[in-house]
Every structure is written in structure tokens, then in C-alpha cells.
Design a protein around this motif. Structure first.
Motif, PDB file in Angstrom:
ATOM      1  N   VAL A  48      -4.828   5.689  -5.151  1.00 46.90           N
ATOM      2  CA  VAL A  48      -6.002   6.568  -5.160  1.00 46.90           C
ATOM      3  C   VAL A  48      -6.323   7.066  -3.748  1.00 46.90           C
ATOM      4  O   VAL A  48      -6.727   8.211  -3.556  1.00 46.90           O
ATOM      5  CB  VAL A  48      -7.213   5.838  -5.791  1.00 46.90           C
ATOM      6  N   GLU A  49      -6.096   6.212  -2.752  1.00 48.73           N
ATOM      7  CA  GLU A  49      -6.423   6.609  -1.374  1.00 48.73           C
ATOM      8  C   GLU A  49      -5.242   7.256  -0.640  1.00 48.73           C
ATOM      9  O   GLU A  49      -5.383   7.686   0.495  1.00 48.73           O
ATOM     10  CB  GLU A  49      -6.944   5.394  -0.590  1.00 48.73           C
ATOM     11  N   GLY A  50      -4.082   7.313  -1.293  1.00 46.82           N
ATOM     12  CA  GLY A  50      -2.954   8.058  -0.723  1.00 46.82           C
ATOM     13  C   GLY A  50      -2.095   7.286   0.266  1.00 46.82           C
ATOM     14  O   GLY A  50      -1.256   7.876   0.941  1.00 46.82           O
ATOM     15  N   GLU A  51      -2.281   5.951   0.350  1.00 51.66           N
ATOM     16  CA  GLU A  51      -1.359   5.193   1.206  1.00 51.66           C
ATOM     17  C   GLU A  51       0.048   5.218   0.605  1.00 51.66           C
ATOM     18  O   GLU A  51       1.031   5.116   1.318  1.00 51.66           O
ATOM     19  CB  GLU A  51      -1.829   3.738   1.357  1.00 51.66           C
ATOM     20  N   LEU A  52       0.106   5.338  -0.728  1.00 53.81           N
ATOM     21  CA  LEU A  52       1.381   5.646  -1.383  1.00 53.81           C
ATOM     22  C   LEU A  52       1.375   7.152  -1.605  1.00 53.81           C
ATOM     23  O   LEU A  52       0.436   7.683  -2.193  1.00 53.81           O
ATOM     24  CB  LEU A  52       1.503   4.915  -2.724  1.00 53.81           C
ATOM     25  N   PRO A  53       2.398   7.870  -1.134  1.00 54.66           N
ATOM     26  CA  PRO A  53       2.387   9.337  -1.250  1.00 54.66           C
ATOM     27  C   PRO A  53       2.325   9.776  -2.710  1.00 54.66           C
ATOM     28  O   PRO A  53       2.978   9.173  -3.556  1.00 54.66           O
ATOM     29  CB  PRO A  53       3.714   9.751  -0.603  1.00 54.66           C
ATOM     30  N   PRO A  54       1.520  10.805  -3.047  1.00 59.22           N
ATOM     31  CA  PRO A  54       1.374  11.231  -4.441  1.00 59.22           C
ATOM     32  C   PRO A  54       2.726  11.599  -5.062  1.00 59.22           C
ATOM     33  O   PRO A  54       3.546  12.263  -4.430  1.00 59.22           O
ATOM     34  CB  PRO A  54       0.478  12.461  -4.347  1.00 59.22           C
TER      35      PRO A  54
END
Ligand SMILES: [Zn+2]
Ligand SMILES: [Zn+2]
Length: 333
Positions: free
Chosen positions: A49-55
Motif C-alpha cells: 500500500v505504501e509502495g515499498e514494493l513497486p506496484p
């Protein structure tokens, strides 16, 4: 159906999940349609949700600890009957053809799909999954008790195994959230002693309630040298204190999918054959074996429920370290 959609990653304080109507998913060949009852909230959901994993998909429905009931079978699906209670976990599908899958290491598959990340997950009234990647849920568990077992539980179990811990061993957990509160029960079942290094008096108290030999602050030094340690917190700065707490030949397992930068390490902390290794995903065998052991013990999870429309609040509580045990989204209300 109702679902929580993520259109673009953002800090959870901005409540990025949108509770809305979404098309009902349809089961494809070999898939089952599951009416979701409960979906556990995992730190990986925060990272998505916070984008630490790339979408990887937009919009996407997060959530990968799904407990529900088979509603409909896709063409060729025959493993379950409608009405069967099942779980859908993070590993949504693997290609079964790459060198890792062929070697029995499908957790390292070159072309995997992940529930609630590359495909839609369980913060919704319905979800689909390949029947071969769905788990029967043991009767020992209620829906909400079972949900946190499906990632926190399975990944904790794989972390424990990779730590090599056994009877009489001493083991520390760094971070005492959903995964650790299940893993401590398995570690005790195996005859190991557990030390909890975690910020927050509440998390330390939960560890002691669950039988930890000692609990202290995250970077505090446990009173005994350890055979193994598992870092569940996504905090690279815990690697040096965890290494310093190990005996010679000790094993440090990094249990998260994302971690902040690890500071420079003094070679003396890893010398004497200490080992650092990460954990990536799990095989279906890990999941099946864990659920069997968990039912035998039986593992008891401590859960805080949130209605589906309040999934953002669940994520905020998790980020703020205010969940003792595991957060679970109730998708029936
Ligand atoms: Zn593969
Ligand atoms: Zn997870």
C-alpha cells in the motif's frame, strides 16, 4: 461486490484504500471462486500500500491471508466442493517449469503471482485462486483464528525451520507482532526457549504471556547467547545487535520481504561461522505442514477485527504498532 481498491501507493495515514463496488471475479480454468469471510492484515500489505514494493497491478485489491468458502468452481476444477472452507495465501501461483520449481523450491519461482500484489487479494467479498494453491483449513480454527496463520504463521514456520532451532535451543525474535506470536508457540512445541526483543511494553508483555523466557527492547542484549535469531521487524539496524547476540555458528534469519538498509557490519560479528539468511515466500509444502502442526498444538492467535470498509484503519493501527497479535479484516460486514 464490495472491495478495497488501491489505485496508487501512498502513506497509509492518507487512507489510500478506496472502499467501493468492484466487478465480481470469475474463476478461470482450474480456479475456485471463494466468498471471503476473513482476511488477515500483514506487514507486506503495508509495503504494497505504501509502495515499498513497486506496484505490479493497478488498481489492486490487497490482502493475502484469506479464509473463506468455495462458492463456485472454474472449468476443470475438482479438488473442492462448493461450501468447503479454504485459505488463500501469498503464493498465488508458480509456473512449475522454472529451475527452482523443478527443484522443489517454488518459493523462489522465476515467474510467480502473489495474492494481493500482482493479482487481486482478499480485502473484498470475493477472491479467486488456482485450486492447487488453496489450503483446506483445519476444523480446529475459527475463521478469524485461521486468517493470520496463512502468512504470519506460514512464514514464521519457514523462518523457524531455516533457523535450525530444535529441542533445548535458544532463539530470539526481533519484533513481536503477528508472525512472532504464532512462531513462539511452534518453537515451544519443539522444545526451544524464546527471547523477545521488541519495542513497546505491550508486545513484550504478550511475549511473556506466551511463555517467553525474557523480553526486552528491540536492540537490548538478551541475557543468554543464542543459537538462532529471527528478525521479523523491517528494520535493518537490528542486524548488528542480533548478530552480536548469537553464539558461534549461530543463524540469523531475516523474515521480512522488505527491510531498511542494513548498516555496515564488523566482520567479527559474522566470523566464527555465523550465518545470515533471508526467507522468501514459502512452498505449498511449508503451508500444508505448518497448518497440520498448528492444528496439533493447537496454535491460538490473538486477533483484532476490523470491518472491510475500515481496512485503512487496520493498516494505520499496524503501522503505529498498536496491534497486539494480528489484525484481521472481517469481509462479511
Ligand atoms: Zn517457477
Ligand atoms: Zn504476508
Amino acid at each position: 461486490m464490495k472491495a478495497c481498491l488501491l489505485h496508487a501507493p501512498a502513506p497509509v495515514e492518507r487512507n489510500p484504500l478506496v472502499f467501493t463496488d468492484a466487478p465480481d471475479p470469475r474463476p478461470g480454468r482450474g480456479e475456485v471462486l471463494v466468498r471471503v469471510r476473513m482476511c488477515g492484515v500483514c506487514r507486506t500489505d503495508l509495503h504494497v500500500v505504501e509502495g515499498e514494493l513497486p506496484p505490479r497491478k493497478s488498481p489492486v485489491i490487497p490482502g493475502h491471508q484469506i479464509v473463506g468458502v468455495v462458492e463456485k468452481l472454474g472449468e476443470g476444477a475438482e479438488r473442492f466442493r462448493p461450501g468447503a472452507r479454504v485459505g488463500i495465501a501469498w503464493l498465488h501461483r508458480t509456473d512449475q517449469t522454472c529451475e527452482y520449481c523443478r527443484a522443489g523450491k517454488e518459493n523462489l519461482c522465476d515467474d510467480p503471482s502473489f495474492t494481493g500484489y500482482t493479482v487481486d487479494g482478499g480485502f473484498a467479498e470475493y477472491a479467486v485462486a488456482p485450486e492447487d494453491f488453496v489450503y483446506p483449513i483445519p476444523e480446529a480454527f475459527s475463521d478469524e483464528q485461521a486468517a493470520p496463520l496463512l502468512c504470519a504463521g506460514i512464514i514464521g514456520f519457514r523462518s523457524l525451520r531455516l533457523s535450525g532451532i530444535g529441542r533445548g535451543g535458544r532463539l530470539a525474535f526481533y519484533g513481536f507482532g503477528a508472525a512472532a506470536h504464532v512462531a513462539i508457540q511452534v518453537a515451544h512445541h519443539w522444545g526451544a526457549e524464546v527471547y523477545a526483543c521488541t519495542r513497546g511494553v505491550k508486545h513484550q508483555q504478550l511475549a511473556l504471556q506466551l511463555g517467553a523466557a525474557w523480553a526486552g527492547e528491540a536492540s537490548a542484549e538478551p541475557p543468554e547467547k543464542l543459537d538462532a535469531a529471527i528478525i521479523f521487524a523491517p528494520a535493518g539496524e537490528l542486524v548488528p545487535p542480533a548478530l552480536r547476540a548469537l553464539k558461534k555458528g549461530g543463524v540469523l534469519v531475516l523474515g521480512g520481504i522488505h527491510m531498511s538498509t542494513i548498516p555496515a557490519l564488523d566482520y567479527n560479528w559474522v566470523y566464527q561461522e555465523r550465518v545470515i539468511r533471508s526467507v522468501a515466500n514459502n512452498t505449498r509444502q511449508d503451508g500444508e505442514e505448518f497448518l497440520r502442526v498448528a492444528a496439533e498444538i493447537p496454535v491460538r492467535t490473538q486477533v483484532t477485527l476490523f470491518p472491510l470498509r475500515e481496512a485503512n484503519r487496520a493498516l494505520n493501527e499496524l503501522k503505529g504498532d498498536r496491534i497486539n497479535g494480528a489484525a484481521v479484516v472481517d469481509c462479511t460486514r
